[in-house]
Design a protein around this motif. Sequence first.
Motif, PDB file in Angstrom:
ATOM      1  N   VAL A   1       0.720  -1.284   0.111  1.00 43.17           N
ATOM      2  CA  VAL A   1      -0.057  -0.428  -0.043  1.00 43.17           C
ATOM      3  C   VAL A   1       0.801   1.282  -0.107  1.00 43.17           C
ATOM      4  O   VAL A   1       0.567   2.046  -0.537  1.00 43.17           O
ATOM      5  CB  VAL A   1      -0.409  -0.227   1.324  1.00 43.17           C
ATOM      6  N   ILE A   2       2.071   1.055   0.547  1.00 44.60           N
ATOM      7  CA  ILE A   2       2.972   2.231   0.322  1.00 44.60           C
ATOM      8  C   ILE A   2       3.929   2.462  -0.712  1.00 44.60           C
ATOM      9  O   ILE A   2       3.648   3.777  -1.356  1.00 44.60           O
ATOM     10  CB  ILE A   2       4.015   2.159   1.804  1.00 44.60           C
ATOM     11  N   MET A   3       3.718   1.698  -1.919  1.00 43.10           N
ATOM     12  CA  MET A   3       4.203   1.297  -2.552  1.00 43.10           C
ATOM     13  C   MET A   3       3.273   2.094  -3.778  1.00 43.10           C
ATOM     14  O   MET A   3       3.305   3.283  -4.664  1.00 43.10           O
ATOM     15  CB  MET A   3       4.881   0.751  -3.316  1.00 43.10           C
ATOM     16  N   TYR A   4       1.983   1.702  -3.911  1.00 46.42           N
ATOM     17  CA  TYR A   4       0.966   2.278  -4.585  1.00 46.42           C
ATOM     18  C   TYR A   4       0.962   3.921  -4.729  1.00 46.42           C
ATOM     19  O   TYR A   4       0.972   4.588  -5.480  1.00 46.42           O
ATOM     20  CB  TYR A   4      -0.260   1.911  -4.125  1.00 46.42           C
ATOM     21  N   VAL A   5       0.926   4.039  -2.962  1.00 49.32           N
ATOM     22  CA  VAL A   5       0.831   6.063  -3.330  1.00 49.32           C
ATOM     23  C   VAL A   5       2.169   6.716  -3.701  1.00 49.32           C
ATOM     24  O   VAL A   5       1.885   7.723  -4.468  1.00 49.32           O
ATOM     25  CB  VAL A   5       0.623   6.242  -1.589  1.00 49.32           C
ATOM     26  N   ASN A   6       3.518   5.888  -3.308  1.00 53.33           N
ATOM     27  CA  ASN A   6       5.030   6.035  -3.998  1.00 53.33           C
ATOM     28  C   ASN A   6       3.909   6.084  -5.245  1.00 53.33           C
ATOM     29  O   ASN A   6       4.572   7.228  -5.244  1.00 53.33           O
ATOM     30  CB  ASN A   6       5.582   5.084  -3.417  1.00 53.33           C
ATOM     31  N   PHE A   7       4.009   5.326  -5.821  1.00 55.47           N
ATOM     32  CA  PHE A   7       3.675   5.203  -7.398  1.00 55.47           C
ATOM     33  C   PHE A   7       3.137   6.791  -7.985  1.00 55.47           C
ATOM     34  O   PHE A   7       3.870   7.566  -8.512  1.00 55.47           O
ATOM     35  CB  PHE A   7       3.147   3.878  -7.377  1.00 55.47           C
ATOM     36  N   ILE A   8       2.020   7.105  -7.435  1.00 57.24           N
ATOM     37  CA  ILE A   8       1.195   8.372  -8.274  1.00 57.24           C
ATOM     38  C   ILE A   8       2.283   9.431  -7.780  1.00 57.24           C
ATOM     39  O   ILE A   8       1.948  10.119  -8.741  1.00 57.24           O
ATOM     40  CB  ILE A   8       0.081   8.314  -6.852  1.00 57.24           C
ATOM     41  N   PHE A   9       2.549   9.291  -6.626  1.00 60.57           N
ATOM     42  CA  PHE A   9       3.684  10.619  -6.397  1.00 60.57           C
ATOM     43  C   PHE A   9       5.085  10.454  -7.288  1.00 60.57           C
ATOM     44  O   PHE A   9       4.864  11.801  -7.546  1.00 60.57           O
ATOM     45  CB  PHE A   9       4.248  10.409  -4.749  1.00 60.57           C
ATOM     46  N   MET A  10       5.368   9.514  -8.104  1.00 62.33           N
ATOM     47  CA  MET A  10       6.279   9.295  -8.856  1.00 62.33           C
ATOM     48  C   MET A  10       6.298   9.386  -9.832  1.00 62.33           C
ATOM     49  O   MET A  10       7.009  10.050 -10.555  1.00 62.33           O
ATOM     50  CB  MET A  10       6.732   7.518  -8.301  1.00 62.33           C
ATOM     51  N   GLY A  11       4.805   9.617 -10.195  1.00 61.63           N
ATOM     52  CA  GLY A  11       4.529   9.603 -11.541  1.00 61.63           C
ATOM     53  C   GLY A  11       4.632  10.937 -12.401  1.00 61.63           C
ATOM     54  O   GLY A  11       5.242  11.654 -13.488  1.00 61.63           O
ATOM     55  N   PHE A  12       4.820  12.283 -11.387  1.00 58.16           N
ATOM     56  CA  PHE A  12       4.887  13.417 -11.800  1.00 58.16           C
ATOM     57  C   PHE A  12       6.634  13.221 -11.953  1.00 58.16           C
ATOM     58  O   PHE A  12       6.343  14.080 -12.937  1.00 58.16           O
ATOM     59  CB  PHE A  12       4.687  14.316 -10.377  1.00 58.16           C
ATOM     60  N   PHE A  13       7.044  13.329 -11.089  1.00 61.62           N
ATOM     61  CA  PHE A  13       8.892  13.043 -11.890  1.00 61.62           C
ATOM     62  C   PHE A  13       9.168  11.981 -13.210  1.00 61.62           C
ATOM     63  O   PHE A  13      10.185  12.766 -14.363  1.00 61.62           O
ATOM     64  CB  PHE A  13       9.539  13.100 -10.658  1.00 61.62           C
ATOM     65  N   PHE A  14       8.876  10.837 -13.123  1.00 61.08           N
ATOM     66  CA  PHE A  14       8.646  10.409 -14.693  1.00 61.08           C
ATOM     67  C   PHE A  14       7.726  10.781 -15.744  1.00 61.08           C
ATOM     68  O   PHE A  14       8.361  11.248 -16.985  1.00 61.08           O
ATOM     69  CB  PHE A  14       7.728   9.044 -14.404  1.00 61.08           C
ATOM     70  N   GLY A  15       6.807  11.567 -15.514  1.00 62.74           N
ATOM     71  CA  GLY A  15       6.171  12.656 -16.455  1.00 62.74           C
ATOM     72  C   GLY A  15       6.906  13.893 -17.125  1.00 62.74           C
ATOM     73  O   GLY A  15       6.982  14.048 -17.789  1.00 62.74           O
ATOM     74  N   TYR A  16       7.446  14.670 -15.929  1.00 60.75           N
ATOM     75  CA  TYR A  16       8.226  15.393 -15.778  1.00 60.75           C
ATOM     76  C   TYR A  16       9.364  15.056 -16.820  1.00 60.75           C
ATOM     77  O   TYR A  16       9.351  15.681 -18.060  1.00 60.75           O
ATOM     78  CB  TYR A  16       9.132  16.497 -14.420  1.00 60.75           C
ATOM     79  N   ALA A  17      10.020  14.284 -16.537  1.00 56.96           N
ATOM     80  CA  ALA A  17      11.439  13.621 -17.282  1.00 56.96           C
ATOM     81  C   ALA A  17      10.814  13.412 -18.353  1.00 56.96           C
ATOM     82  O   ALA A  17      12.180  13.522 -19.598  1.00 56.96           O
ATOM     83  CB  ALA A  17      12.114  12.992 -16.967  1.00 56.96           C
TER      84      ALA A  17
END
Length: 359
Positions: free
Chosen positions: A274-290
């Motif tokens: 569950v922690i990683m699920y929320v982390n995936f969403i947060f990391m989506g910003f940085f992957f998307g920006y890159a």
Amino acid sequence: MPIRLSDHFSYRRLLRFVLATIIMMIVASVYSVVDGFFVSNVLWKNAFAAVNLMMPVVMALGSFGFMIGTGGSTLIAKTLGEGDERRAKDYFTMLICVVVVAGIVLSTIGFIFMPQIAGSLGVSDAIIEDAIVYGRTFILGNIFFMLQNSFQSFLVAAEKPQMGLVISLMAGITNIVLDFLLISVWGLGVFGAAMATIIGQAVGGHIPLMYFWGNRSSRLCFVKARMDFSALGKACVNGSSEMLTNLSVSVVGMLYNIQLIRIAAENGVSAYGVIMYVNFIFMGFFFGYAIGSAPVIGYHYVAKNMAELKSLFIKSLVITGAVSLIMTLLAEAFALPLYKLFLGYDAKLLGITVKGMCL
């Protein structure tokens, strides 16, 4: 007014250009989160643990698509910056063919060896059947996952990030609706969760495939192309950091799960998942920006616009630094309500998860 790769990018223009790609990546991250939400609340924690154990495996096998997409879009933007649109289309066609072939090969290998992979992760007898069913079903759609990841980058290089956003939203809505139907209504369990995801990914991979096949007026489209190993090598080198980032997240996830299954059994795996699920969403910003900014940087690098490159670099540091701080504060403040969505039925497991997130 459309934004071109050759434009000068202020903060506002840069954010406008990358916003669609950021939302695309966040929507793509939501796929696994939606699966987890329905599996946890309908099938409960053992099935949820099985899905979490296999998720890093299937994500690792799909990371090749990130490498080709990110590295290939940079190469294509560089080629477009040189004014050679025909060669850019050649590269694009070749790279998509490589993704298709790699997707078939990796899916076949993953399907055959999924029981051995599950066994190596220390999956217990209570959940091993669900783990193998989920892993094998999900891996059959790996080619669509890889295509979708690649097209997210190529649509940016083709100056169509808004189209990529619309396609990602369509794929995400498809996944959510099918998760509800296949898991909650028709009771297909973890098989239904995996099918909902791969059908959503098929939408995200098939629509851009048809667009580039039939739209000859686009800056990128499919043409008759030959294999260019030099260009492929450049694309792989350019995108290797993106692939390794995804691989490292997956490998670390596997190692955590192996230890957690020994220490805290299914509860430990579920909490970390569950922690990683929320982390995936947060990391989506940085992957998307890159992904969204890579073609811009590639274009100005070829054009030798050093002042614009330095400006983009400074703006990127400011934007990503500010968002990092904001996300950390949000994660601390909203840990409990976020995880109640997944684990409200088990107070002990909820407490473990919230404590882990805050740490």
